[in-house]
Design a protein around this motif. Structure first.
Motif, mmCIF file in Angstrom:
data_model
loop_
_atom_site.group_PDB
_atom_site.id
_atom_site.type_symbol
_atom_site.label_atom_id
_atom_site.label_comp_id
_atom_site.label_asym_id
_atom_site.label_seq_id
_atom_site.Cartn_x
_atom_site.Cartn_y
_atom_site.Cartn_z
ATOM 1 N N LEU A 1 14.220 -9.367 -4.579
ATOM 2 C CA LEU A 1 13.085 -8.960 -3.750
ATOM 3 C C LEU A 1 13.518 -7.962 -2.688
ATOM 4 O O LEU A 1 12.850 -6.939 -2.472
ATOM 5 N N ALA A 2 14.645 -8.248 -2.035
ATOM 6 C CA ALA A 2 15.148 -7.330 -1.020
ATOM 7 C C ALA A 2 15.473 -5.973 -1.635
ATOM 8 O O ALA A 2 15.182 -4.918 -1.047
ATOM 9 N N GLY A 3 16.052 -5.971 -2.840
ATOM 10 C CA GLY A 3 16.384 -4.706 -3.495
ATOM 11 C C GLY A 3 15.164 -3.905 -3.877
ATOM 12 O O GLY A 3 15.202 -2.663 -3.898
ATOM 13 N N SER A 4 14.036 -4.578 -4.163
ATOM 14 C CA SER A 4 12.834 -3.851 -4.563
ATOM 15 C C SER A 4 12.270 -3.017 -3.422
ATOM 16 O O SER A 4 11.560 -2.031 -3.657
ATOM 17 N N PHE A 5 12.582 -3.376 -2.186
ATOM 18 C CA PHE A 5 12.075 -2.615 -1.041
ATOM 19 C C PHE A 5 12.938 -1.386 -0.737
ATOM 20 O O PHE A 5 12.522 -0.515 0.020
ATOM 21 N N ARG A 6 14.124 -1.352 -1.329
ATOM 22 C CA ARG A 6 15.018 -0.238 -1.039
ATOM 23 C C ARG A 6 14.413 1.091 -1.493
ATOM 24 O O ARG A 6 14.544 2.112 -0.800
ATOM 25 N N SER A 7 13.758 1.086 -2.641
ATOM 26 C CA SER A 7 13.139 2.318 -3.130
ATOM 27 C C SER A 7 11.956 2.743 -2.264
ATOM 28 O O SER A 7 11.514 3.889 -2.329
ATOM 29 N N ALA A 8 11.445 1.805 -1.452
ATOM 30 C CA ALA A 8 10.345 2.128 -0.547
ATOM 31 C C ALA A 8 10.857 2.553 0.819
ATOM 32 O O ALA A 8 10.061 2.751 1.740
ATOM 33 N N GLY A 9 12.175 2.691 0.949
ATOM 34 C CA GLY A 9 12.754 3.153 2.206
ATOM 35 C C GLY A 9 13.022 2.046 3.208
ATOM 36 O O GLY A 9 13.274 2.340 4.385
ATOM 37 N N LEU A 10 12.988 0.788 2.779
ATOM 38 C CA LEU A 10 13.227 -0.327 3.695
ATOM 39 C C LEU A 10 14.492 -1.060 3.262
ATOM 40 O O LEU A 10 14.567 -1.594 2.154
ATOM 41 N N GLU A 11 15.472 -1.108 4.140
ATOM 42 C CA GLU A 11 16.724 -1.818 3.872
ATOM 43 C C GLU A 11 16.587 -3.239 4.392
ATOM 44 O O GLU A 11 16.396 -3.471 5.589
ATOM 45 N N VAL A 12 16.683 -4.209 3.480
ATOM 46 C CA VAL A 12 16.477 -5.614 3.837
ATOM 47 C C VAL A 12 17.812 -6.343 3.792
ATOM 48 O O VAL A 12 18.531 -6.304 2.782
ATOM 49 N N THR A 13 18.151 -7.025 4.881
ATOM 50 C CA THR A 13 19.370 -7.829 4.961
ATOM 51 C C THR A 13 19.000 -9.305 4.903
ATOM 52 O O THR A 13 18.112 -9.763 5.632
#
Length: 291
Positions: free
Chosen positions: A163-175
């Motif tokens: 789920l966190a990785g899916s936001f990476r393409s949207a420009g959001l880095e999730v830790t």
């Protein structure tokens, strides 16, 4: 005895006939298989008791039926709300990501076609996942009691890195940070924690002007605390959809349905956070019983 009741004229006394008929009607109304015999004076003594019991039995039966129907309506309402929350979470999350990814493709296409192609492939995966989850959720509405096909596995915290990785393409880095010793979660608690994290991160992409967010899982004293926080301010107007929406309300309903607590609001030093406390094990049973 029958001869005595019939009398010399050979006919039944009218009072005895009334007793027999009344007792028979009460016996039929109660669904009992009773053999009614003329009992003379004893029947007169029993008649008030029998006639008085019938209304009480009927009232108790009607009360039980009303309670059963109310319980059925409550369960149907809860199931509808659960499916509505799942549909909202799936549609909101994947459509927000797809919208951002499609915009990135258009932006990168003129000068960086390779990057645009990469984002387009991610976009294809986003829409495929959305369709799969929608099919699984809507399939519950068509599921019959005797269906043999098992349901698709529900998501949980094990899928949080994806789920966190899916936001990476949207420009959001999730830790993602985990504190304490992870404890086994029931399927309901696992799904609740995942959906709340998913919706909170989706809201970050929609409402916050930031490129980073944090998901913190804390296991302590039979409770799981899920905190989703960001340090950004409000997003520019074009990215903030009008209206309130159902995101926060749905997260609060999910937390309460699992016997937990929920709060959301600005942080003291800036940004926004969503905090959910979910009971585990025996604490969850106690919290559910107290609701």
């Amino acid at each position: 005895m029958i001869d005595k009741l019939q009398g010399r004229s050979g006919s039944w006394p009218s009072s005895t006939v009334m007793v027999i008929v009344s007792c028979a009607m009460v016996a039929i109304a109660l669904g009992c298989l009773v053999t009614v015999l003329p009992v003379g004076t004893a029947a007169w003594l029993l008649l008030p008791t029998v006639l008085g019991t019938a209304p009480r039995v009927r009232a108790a039966y009607l009360d039980a039926e009303c309670a059963r129907e109310a319980e059925v309506r409550r369960r149907v309402t809860e199931e509808r709300m659960r499916i509505a929350r799942d549909l909202h979470d799936v549609v909101a999350h994947h459509l927000v990501l797809a919208n951002i990814q499609a915009g990135a493709v258009v932006k990168q296409l003129p000068g960086r076609p390779e990057e645009a192609l990469r984002i387009a492939s991610v976009l294809s995966g986003t829409t495929a996942t959305a369709l799969r989850e929608l099919k699984s959720t809507v399939g519950l509405l068509r599921q019959t009691a005797d269906a043999e096909r098992p349901l698709d596995p529900t998501p949980g915290l094990a899928q949080l890195p994806d789920l966190a990785g899916s936001f990476r393409s949207a420009g959001l880095e999730v830790t993602v940070i985990t504190e304490g010793v992870p404890e086994p979660l029931s399927a309901g608690t696992d799904l609740t924690a995942y959906r709340i994290a998913q919706e909170a991160l989706t809201n970050v992409t929609k409402h916050a002007a930031t490129r980073a967010a944090e998901v913190r899982l804390v296991y302590s004293r039979g409770r799981l605390t899920v905190t989703v926080a960001n340090d950004g301010g409000a997003a520019p107007a074009p990215f903030a959809p009008p209206g309130g929406g159902y995101g926060v309300m749905g997260m609060r309903e999910r937390a309460r349905s699992a016997g937990g607590r929920f709060r959301a609001g600005p942080r003291d030093h800036g940004g926004f956070e969503v905090v959910t406390e979910l009971p585990l094990g025996a604490d969850r049973l106690e919290a559910s019983a107290a609701r």
